[in-house]
Design a protein around this motif. Sequence first.
Motif, PDB file in Angstrom:
ATOM      1  N   UNK A   1       6.129 -10.249  15.544  1.00 47.40           N
ATOM      2  CA  UNK A   1       6.679  -9.571  14.420  1.00 47.40           C
ATOM      3  C   UNK A   1       5.441  -8.631  14.089  1.00 47.40           C
ATOM      4  N   UNK A   2       5.742  -7.584  13.493  1.00 52.30           N
ATOM      5  CA  UNK A   2       4.790  -6.147  13.211  1.00 52.30           C
ATOM      6  C   UNK A   2       4.666  -6.253  11.753  1.00 52.30           C
ATOM      7  N   UNK A   3       3.517  -5.522  11.236  1.00 51.77           N
ATOM      8  CA  UNK A   3       3.766  -5.070   9.889  1.00 51.77           C
ATOM      9  C   UNK A   3       4.794  -4.117   9.290  1.00 51.77           C
ATOM     10  N   UNK A   4       5.255  -3.196  10.359  1.00 47.75           N
ATOM     11  CA  UNK A   4       6.234  -2.442   9.983  1.00 47.75           C
ATOM     12  C   UNK A   4       7.497  -2.900   9.997  1.00 47.75           C
ATOM     13  N   UNK A   5       7.849  -4.049  10.609  1.00 47.58           N
ATOM     14  CA  UNK A   5       9.036  -4.939  10.641  1.00 47.58           C
ATOM     15  C   UNK A   5       9.012  -5.628   9.369  1.00 47.58           C
ATOM     16  N   UNK A   6       7.991  -6.193   9.216  1.00 49.76           N
ATOM     17  CA  UNK A   6       7.936  -7.165   7.890  1.00 49.76           C
ATOM     18  C   UNK A   6       7.880  -6.242   6.616  1.00 49.76           C
ATOM     19  N   UNK A   7       7.462  -5.320   6.500  1.00 50.30           N
ATOM     20  CA  UNK A   7       7.639  -4.299   5.377  1.00 50.30           C
ATOM     21  C   UNK A   7       9.085  -3.921   5.113  1.00 50.30           C
ATOM     22  N   UNK A   8       9.863  -3.833   6.209  1.00 51.46           N
ATOM     23  CA  UNK A   8      11.376  -3.562   6.036  1.00 51.46           C
ATOM     24  C   UNK A   8      12.220  -4.677   5.688  1.00 51.46           C
ATOM     25  N   UNK A   9      11.637  -5.827   5.300  1.00 49.72           N
ATOM     26  CA  UNK A   9      12.291  -7.040   5.229  1.00 49.72           C
ATOM     27  C   UNK A   9      12.576  -6.921   3.378  1.00 49.72           C
ATOM     28  N   UNK A  10      13.717  -7.685   3.032  1.00 52.52           N
ATOM     29  CA  UNK A  10      14.031  -7.654   1.778  1.00 52.52           C
ATOM     30  C   UNK A  10      12.997  -8.171   0.938  1.00 52.52           C
ATOM     31  N   UNK A  11      12.192  -9.301   1.457  1.00 56.67           N
ATOM     32  CA  UNK A  11      11.419  -9.921   0.618  1.00 56.67           C
ATOM     33  C   UNK A  11      10.020  -9.004   0.085  1.00 56.67           C
ATOM     34  N   UNK A  12       9.721  -8.214   0.825  1.00 59.39           N
ATOM     35  CA  UNK A  12       8.638  -7.149   0.643  1.00 59.39           C
ATOM     36  C   UNK A  12       8.759  -5.813   0.196  1.00 59.39           C
ATOM     37  N   UNK A  13       9.989  -5.283   0.447  1.00 59.44           N
ATOM     38  CA  UNK A  13      10.624  -4.070   0.046  1.00 59.44           C
ATOM     39  C   UNK A  13       9.547  -2.999   0.111  1.00 59.44           C
ATOM     40  N   UNK A  14       8.848  -2.659   1.208  1.00 57.70           N
ATOM     41  CA  UNK A  14       7.961  -1.734   1.511  1.00 57.70           C
ATOM     42  C   UNK A  14       6.709  -1.939   0.551  1.00 57.70           C
ATOM     43  N   UNK A  15       6.543  -2.920  -0.032  1.00 56.94           N
ATOM     44  CA  UNK A  15       5.287  -3.126  -0.966  1.00 56.94           C
ATOM     45  C   UNK A  15       4.059  -3.441  -0.077  1.00 56.94           C
ATOM     46  N   UNK A  16       3.542  -2.378   0.104  1.00 56.96           N
ATOM     47  CA  UNK A  16       1.942  -2.729   0.895  1.00 56.96           C
ATOM     48  C   UNK A  16       1.111  -3.571   0.146  1.00 56.96           C
ATOM     49  N   UNK A  17       0.776  -3.319  -0.904  1.00 55.78           N
ATOM     50  CA  UNK A  17      -0.128  -4.325  -1.564  1.00 55.78           C
ATOM     51  C   UNK A  17       0.316  -5.718  -1.695  1.00 55.78           C
ATOM     52  N   UNK A  18       1.511  -6.073  -1.923  1.00 54.78           N
ATOM     53  CA  UNK A  18       1.836  -7.457  -1.778  1.00 54.78           C
ATOM     54  C   UNK A  18       1.856  -8.243  -0.450  1.00 54.78           C
ATOM     55  N   UNK A  19       2.256  -7.379   0.548  1.00 55.90           N
ATOM     56  CA  UNK A  19       2.193  -7.692   1.972  1.00 55.90           C
ATOM     57  C   UNK A  19       0.743  -8.143   2.409  1.00 55.90           C
ATOM     58  N   UNK A  20      -0.228  -7.256   1.966  1.00 55.06           N
ATOM     59  CA  UNK A  20      -1.679  -7.286   2.355  1.00 55.06           C
ATOM     60  C   UNK A  20      -2.012  -8.533   1.544  1.00 55.06           C
ATOM     61  N   UNK A  21      -1.851  -8.750   0.419  1.00 54.23           N
ATOM     62  CA  UNK A  21      -2.376  -9.824  -0.163  1.00 54.23           C
ATOM     63  C   UNK A  21      -1.733 -11.211   0.679  1.00 54.23           C
ATOM     64  N   UNK A  22      -0.468 -11.214   0.786  1.00 54.11           N
ATOM     65  CA  UNK A  22       0.128 -12.298   1.614  1.00 54.11           C
ATOM     66  C   UNK A  22      -0.571 -12.581   2.911  1.00 54.11           C
ATOM     67  N   UNK A  23      -1.071 -11.488   3.694  1.00 54.34           N
ATOM     68  CA  UNK A  23      -1.762 -11.682   4.956  1.00 54.34           C
ATOM     69  C   UNK A  23      -3.203 -12.030   4.618  1.00 54.34           C
ATOM     70  N   UNK A  24      -3.554 -11.909   3.460  1.00 53.69           N
ATOM     71  CA  UNK A  24      -4.974 -12.297   3.216  1.00 53.69           C
ATOM     72  C   UNK A  24      -6.214 -11.156   3.729  1.00 53.69           C
ATOM     73  N   UNK A  25      -5.719  -9.913   3.775  1.00 56.07           N
ATOM     74  CA  UNK A  25      -6.556  -8.680   4.258  1.00 56.07           C
ATOM     75  C   UNK A  25      -6.670  -7.562   3.345  1.00 56.07           C
ATOM     76  N   UNK A  26      -7.439  -6.737   3.380  1.00 56.09           N
ATOM     77  CA  UNK A  26      -7.650  -5.743   2.495  1.00 56.09           C
ATOM     78  C   UNK A  26      -6.635  -4.781   2.736  1.00 56.09           C
ATOM     79  N   UNK A  27      -5.968  -3.892   1.804  1.00 61.22           N
ATOM     80  CA  UNK A  27      -5.142  -3.114   2.048  1.00 61.22           C
ATOM     81  C   UNK A  27      -5.482  -1.971   3.020  1.00 61.22           C
TER      82      UNK A  27
END
Length: 68
Positions: A1-27
């Motif tokens: 799975x890639x970042x772009x695929x994960x961003x397009x899921x219903x859970x993250x709804x293109x929210x980069x900051x939220x996904x970056x926090x979930x991954x534990x990395x800087x935006x």
Amino acid sequence: MTISELLNTKMYRNNQSFLARELGVNRNTFRKYMNDATGEFHFIKEYSGGKIELYTNQSNKIAQEISA
């Protein structure tokens, strides 16, 4: 799975900051790999319980830059 695929899921709804926090990395690190849709330089591993982790492969990127 890639970042772009994960961003397009219903859970993250293109929210980069939220996904970056979930991954534990800087935006900014997150954005660095966001356009790598093929997953050539990164991939995301999902664990049971919903935990996700970002893995990067810098050696592929360095080899590509040297050969160019």
